[in-house]
Design a protein around this motif. Structure first.
Motif, PDB file in Angstrom:
ATOM      1  N   GLN A 149       0.837  -1.200   0.000  1.00 30.53           N
ATOM      2  CA  GLN A 149       0.000   0.000   0.000  1.00 30.53           C
ATOM      3  C   GLN A 149       0.872   1.250   0.000  1.00 30.53           C
ATOM      4  O   GLN A 149       0.578   2.225  -0.700  1.00 30.53           O
ATOM      5  N   GLU A 150       1.976   1.228   0.776  1.00 33.53           N
ATOM      6  CA  GLU A 150       2.927   2.352   0.768  1.00 33.53           C
ATOM      7  C   GLU A 150       3.494   2.549  -0.629  1.00 33.53           C
ATOM      8  O   GLU A 150       3.632   3.674  -1.112  1.00 33.53           O
ATOM      9  N   ARG A 151       3.841   1.437  -1.274  1.00 37.61           N
ATOM     10  CA  ARG A 151       4.400   1.541  -2.631  1.00 37.61           C
ATOM     11  C   ARG A 151       3.392   2.146  -3.588  1.00 37.61           C
ATOM     12  O   ARG A 151       3.710   3.058  -4.373  1.00 37.61           O
ATOM     13  N   ASP A 152       2.147   1.641  -3.544  1.00 37.76           N
ATOM     14  CA  ASP A 152       1.134   2.132  -4.483  1.00 37.76           C
ATOM     15  C   ASP A 152       0.854   3.615  -4.263  1.00 37.76           C
ATOM     16  O   ASP A 152       0.690   4.384  -5.229  1.00 37.76           O
ATOM     17  N   THR A 153       0.844   4.030  -2.999  1.00 40.96           N
ATOM     18  CA  THR A 153       0.607   5.446  -2.697  1.00 40.96           C
ATOM     19  C   THR A 153       1.742   6.299  -3.263  1.00 40.96           C
ATOM     20  O   THR A 153       1.499   7.387  -3.822  1.00 40.96           O
ATOM     21  N   PHE A 154       2.974   5.816  -3.129  1.00 45.54           N
ATOM     22  CA  PHE A 154       4.115   6.575  -3.648  1.00 45.54           C
ATOM     23  C   PHE A 154       4.068   6.638  -5.175  1.00 45.54           C
ATOM     24  O   PHE A 154       4.334   7.691  -5.768  1.00 45.54           O
ATOM     25  N   VAL A 155       3.687   5.519  -5.824  1.00 44.51           N
ATOM     26  CA  VAL A 155       3.607   5.513  -7.287  1.00 44.51           C
ATOM     27  C   VAL A 155       2.509   6.464  -7.756  1.00 44.51           C
ATOM     28  O   VAL A 155       2.653   7.165  -8.779  1.00 44.51           O
ATOM     29  N   MET A 156       1.402   6.529  -7.015  1.00 41.17           N
ATOM     30  CA  MET A 156       0.335   7.467  -7.393  1.00 41.17           C
ATOM     31  C   MET A 156       0.819   8.910  -7.310  1.00 41.17           C
ATOM     32  O   MET A 156       0.458   9.745  -8.145  1.00 41.17           O
ATOM     33  N   SER A 157       1.660   9.200  -6.312  1.00 44.29           N
ATOM     34  CA  SER A 157       2.234  10.548  -6.225  1.00 44.29           C
ATOM     35  C   SER A 157       3.122  10.828  -7.426  1.00 44.29           C
ATOM     36  O   SER A 157       3.125  11.948  -7.968  1.00 44.29           O
ATOM     37  N   LEU A 158       3.848   9.830  -7.888  1.00 42.96           N
ATOM     38  CA  LEU A 158       4.671   9.996  -9.085  1.00 42.96           C
ATOM     39  C   LEU A 158       3.795  10.263 -10.306  1.00 42.96           C
ATOM     40  O   LEU A 158       4.122  11.106 -11.163  1.00 42.96           O
ATOM     41  N   LEU A 159       2.669   9.541 -10.387  1.00 45.06           N
ATOM     42  CA  LEU A 159       1.757   9.734 -11.520  1.00 45.06           C
ATOM     43  C   LEU A 159       1.147  11.139 -11.510  1.00 45.06           C
ATOM     44  O   LEU A 159       0.960  11.762 -12.568  1.00 45.06           O
ATOM     45  N   THR A 201       4.384  -2.224 -12.974  1.00 42.99           N
ATOM     46  CA  THR A 201       3.817  -1.823 -11.685  1.00 42.99           C
ATOM     47  C   THR A 201       3.092  -0.497 -11.797  1.00 42.99           C
ATOM     48  O   THR A 201       2.006  -0.309 -11.222  1.00 42.99           O
ATOM     49  N   VAL A 202       3.651   0.473 -12.559  1.00 43.40           N
ATOM     50  CA  VAL A 202       3.017   1.784 -12.733  1.00 43.40           C
ATOM     51  C   VAL A 202       1.673   1.624 -13.430  1.00 43.40           C
ATOM     52  O   VAL A 202       0.664   2.251 -13.056  1.00 43.40           O
ATOM     53  N   ASN A 203       1.635   0.753 -14.444  1.00 44.47           N
ATOM     54  CA  ASN A 203       0.372   0.511 -15.148  1.00 44.47           C
ATOM     55  C   ASN A 203      -0.684  -0.073 -14.222  1.00 44.47           C
ATOM     56  O   ASN A 203      -1.861   0.316 -14.268  1.00 44.47           O
ATOM     57  N   LEU A 204      -0.277  -1.028 -13.369  1.00 42.32           N
ATOM     58  CA  LEU A 204      -1.235  -1.641 -12.454  1.00 42.32           C
ATOM     59  C   LEU A 204      -1.797  -0.615 -11.478  1.00 42.32           C
ATOM     60  O   LEU A 204      -3.003  -0.595 -11.190  1.00 42.32           O
ATOM     61  N   VAL A 205      -0.939   0.263 -10.967  1.00 40.01           N
ATOM     62  CA  VAL A 205      -1.396   1.286 -10.031  1.00 40.01           C
ATOM     63  C   VAL A 205      -2.313   2.282 -10.738  1.00 40.01           C
ATOM     64  O   VAL A 205      -3.352   2.699 -10.192  1.00 40.01           O
ATOM     65  N   ALA A 206      -1.949   2.662 -11.966  1.00 37.46           N
ATOM     66  CA  ALA A 206      -2.775   3.608 -12.729  1.00 37.46           C
ATOM     67  C   ALA A 206      -4.149   3.020 -13.021  1.00 37.46           C
ATOM     68  O   ALA A 206      -5.181   3.701 -12.901  1.00 37.46           O
ATOM     69  N   GLU A 207      -4.185   1.746 -13.408  1.00 37.30           N
ATOM     70  CA  GLU A 207      -5.468   1.090 -13.685  1.00 37.30           C
ATOM     71  C   GLU A 207      -6.320   1.005 -12.425  1.00 37.30           C
ATOM     72  O   GLU A 207      -7.542   1.230 -12.463  1.00 37.30           O
ATOM     73  N   ALA A 208      -5.715   0.680 -11.304  1.00 35.51           N
ATOM     74  CA  ALA A 208      -6.466   0.588 -10.055  1.00 35.51           C
ATOM     75  C   ALA A 208      -7.017   1.951  -9.649  1.00 35.51           C
ATOM     76  O   ALA A 208      -8.131   2.057  -9.122  1.00 35.51           O
TER      77      ALA A 208
END
Length: 712
Positions: free
Chosen positions: A635-645, A701-708
């Protein structure tokens, strides 16, 4: 007719001494001058110009002024030359530059090229002769070489030395001397050479038999008993094995001496280094064969029969070996132990280590402020640390003299206990505790019955607590200590069939029954309470930097395994490949410690998986997706990737400052996640723009977070 005799006195005397020629100095000088006159065809030695060149100032300062007087007394002119490299120039200027007549006969007594260069520079007649008297011919054409011993008519006696090493080592030890192997070898060689030319030297002892000899030390105070045979061999002393006990050595020495003395070319002098009286028959046989017999003993330990035998020449080892007392060795070791000097100064297992380890084992059963000395001696004998009760008593006494053990009187009982502040005690316990702790933790965490020997050595190599001078030098050092703990009954070493090839046996290590139980920190629980991430590898409960490092590695592992399994559609990731990927972030045992803790917390599973690319199973790691820890990290990773997006889609630069505003993370947490994203190829530094990063937008991983994010 000009005839010169040039004698290089320093070179001459050193050569005679090295070859054990025992000659009268006055007779030597007379023979040199007389034979030189005869070789030159002179009617009288007075017609010969004889020059004895040396640094006579050095001789005078060392109390050997009589040497100069001897040469002057037989007709030599003494020429003082302090600088040897200028010796030829000085002789040319002093004797040959102003002589109007060329030289007919030049005789040089030397092997030094500093003097032989004179030959090409002296003005000679057409039929002049140049002679060199030395023990080896010079590399000069047209020179007549004559061996020095043939000119002087002297002969060297030959010497054979037979050392009852067990006898003299024990005798020296009993008289309070620490047996310094370096000084022993040097002294034996030098004193034997003083009697003549050495033809054979042999040392008899039960080499390799644990506890049969007292501790042998070197000049640094370290015990080097295991190195004794090789060190003796390097000094041309043949190490001959015999079983423990003086009768075994005596019989072997007697057999060899009688056999060697019967040979046609046997030595003239036989030296027996032993204080035993059992050689009387051997001495009689040697005298019957016209051999000179010398006995080397130790004062206070040599048989009275030998000392009172008028036909024997008795010399005492303690007179010419310059050995230290036991208590002095303790001070020497304490002064040198803090000096790092690589493997040459390694702290290796010793008989003193046995004393400490066996004391601690015995103290577990009988706790108190000390143990009776007799109980410790019995324990050493029981575990075969020594070969006899006498050796056990002597070893404990020596440990007391060196300050390793301290004594306290309890009524009529003398109690002993290790000096905790002594460097040998402190280091022995440290090495034991670290190795035992590593074995115990590995067995506990992984649920194994044993630890692979090679795996254990690698683990010890990464132990930061052993990063001290003289410790953790190499695999040989680590093997020596593991084997020591096996000998002392603290660990057990077994050979078991290899899992892939039952016919191949591999070494494994486990804890012995009754091994010391170390005070490890409390174990973590998986019920959501805060875990201490470092207690698997340290005795200290407050190692905060290491806890943070281990926790960071745990996050790296979870993110890396998730990305690998998600992208490839696997359920597991090869553990070896994962370690290679994360090795740049592993400062020692961090990766191993993190894997062990993830396993303990139920976040990952380590197992043997079928590998489609191999006939054998591969050790792998898989995530337990239901684990709260795994869910939290992802969850920490996904939150950080969303900030990057967010920054990417707003076309804002991705930098430390921008991410700090976007995520509200601390600098340490932000540094960690930027590092993780770089390692996983999500972020890449922008060339030429330090501090800026580009986002790999099509990363799996970025694609998966973006899709979610879009689906939510």
């Amino acid at each position: 007719m000009g005839a010169y005799l040039i004698v290089d006195v320093e070179d001459l005397l050193s050569r005679l001494q090295n070859r054990a020629f025992a000659v009268d100095l006055h007779d030597l000088a007379t023979r040199l001058r007389g034979n030189a006159a005869l070789a030159a065809g002179l009617f009288s030695p007075e017609a010969l110009k004889a020059v004895a060149v040396a640094d006579w100032t050095k001789f005078r300062n060392s109390g050997n002024a009589s040497i100069e007087q001897v040469f002057e007394g037989v007709g030599f002119e003494t020429f003082n030359m302090p600088e040897r490299r200028h010796i030829a120039d000085a002789l040319i200027i002093q004797y040959f530059s102003f002589d109007p007549e060329p030289v007919d006969e030049l005789i040089i007594v030397t092997t030094s090229t500093d003097v032989t260069t004179l030959i090409r520079r002296v003005k000679m007649t057409r039929n002049a002769r140049v002679r060199v008297w030395a023990d080896q011919p010079p590399q000069i054409d047209g020179v007549i070489f004559q061996p020095l011993e043939a000119i002087l008519g002297i002969q060297s006696k030959t010497v054979a030395l037979y050392i009852d090493f067990e006898n003299i080592a024990i005798s020296l030890n009993e008289q309070g001397y620490a047996v310094n192997l370096d000084r022993l070898i040097e002294g034996l060689n030098a004193h034997a050479a003083a009697h003549g030319q050495i033809t054979r030297m042999a040392a008899y002892a039960p080499w390799g038999q644990r506890g049969s000899l007292p501790p042998l030390v070197d000049d640094m105070g370290r015990e080097v008993s295991d190195e004794a045979p090789s060190r003796l061999a390097l000094a041309n002393i043949d190490p001959v094995f015999n079983l423990p006990g003086k009768n075994s050595a005596d019989m072997r020495i007697a057999k060899d001496v009688l056999a060697d003395s019967a040979q046609p070319n046997s030595a003239d002098i036989f030296i027996i280094a032993s204080g035993d009286r059992d050689f009387n028959d051997v001495f009689g046989a040697l005298r019957a064969r016209n051999k000179q017999v010398i006995v080397w003993g130790v004062r206070g330990s040599t048989s009275r029969l030998l000392e009172n035998n008028p036909s024997l020449q008795v010399e005492y080892l303690d007179d010419f070996l310059s050995l230290h007392r036991h208590e002095d060795v303790g001070h020497i070791y304490a002064a040198t132990v803090a000096t790092p000097a690589g493997s040459a100064n390694a702290f290796t297992p010793s008989q003193w280590s046995s004393v400490i380890l066996q004391y601690d084992r015995l103290a577990q059963l009988t706790p108190g402020d000390g143990l009776p000395a007799e109980a410790l001696q019995d324990q050493l004998r029981r575990v075969n640390a020594v070969v006899s009760d006498a050796r056990a008593k002597d070893l404990v006494s020596q440990a007391i003299a060196m300050g390793i053990l301290r004594v306290v009187q309890s009524g009529t009982t003398r109690l002993v206990y290790p000096a905790a502040d002594h460097s040998i005690v402190e280091r022995t316990r440290l090495v034991r505790d670290r190795i035992v702790l590593r074995v115990a933790n590995t067995l506990d965490v992984r649920g194994w019955e044993y630890v692979n020997y090679g795996f254990l050595l690698k683990g010890i190599a990464m132990d930061r607590e052993l990063d001290r001078p003289g410790l953790n030098i190499d695999d040989t050092w680590r093997s020596d200590w593991v084997d020591c703990l096996v000998r002392e009954g603290i660990l057990v070493r077994e050979m078991i069939p290899h899992r892939h090839n039952p016919e191949d046996l591999v070494p494994v290590i486990r804890l012995a029954a009754g091994s010391p139980v170390l005070n490890r920190p409390a174990r973590p629980s998986s019920n959501g309470s805060t875990a201490s991430y470092d207690d698997l590898d340290t005795l200290e409960p407050d190692e905060m930097p290491r806890q943070a490092e281990t926790q960071a590695m745990m996050k790296r592992i979870i993110v890396s395994v998730d990305q690998f399994t998600s992208y490839r559609g696997f359920t597991w990731c090869p553990l070896g490949s994962l370690h290679r990927r994360l090795r740049p972030f592993d400062s020692g045992v961090t990766f191993q410690r993190a894997v062990e803790w993830l396993t303990e917390l139920g976040a990952v599973r380590i197992d043997e998986y079928d590998n489609p690319q191999s006939l054998y199973k591969t050790k792998g790691i898989s995530l337990v997706n239901s684990s709260p820890l795994v869910q939290e990290v992802l969850q920490e990773r996904d939150t950080f990737v969303m900030s990057l997006l967010e920054l990417y889609e707003q076309r804002l630069p991705i930098s430390m400052q921008a991410l700090s505003r976007e995520t509200n993370l601390t600098d340490a947490a932000l540094d960690l996640w930027i590092s993780i994203m770089q390692a996983e190829n999500v972020l890449n530094p922008v060339q030429g723009k330090p501090g800026l990063y580009s986002l790999f937008r099509t990363h799996h991983t970025v694609n998966l977070v973006a899709e979610a994010r879009h689906s939510s």
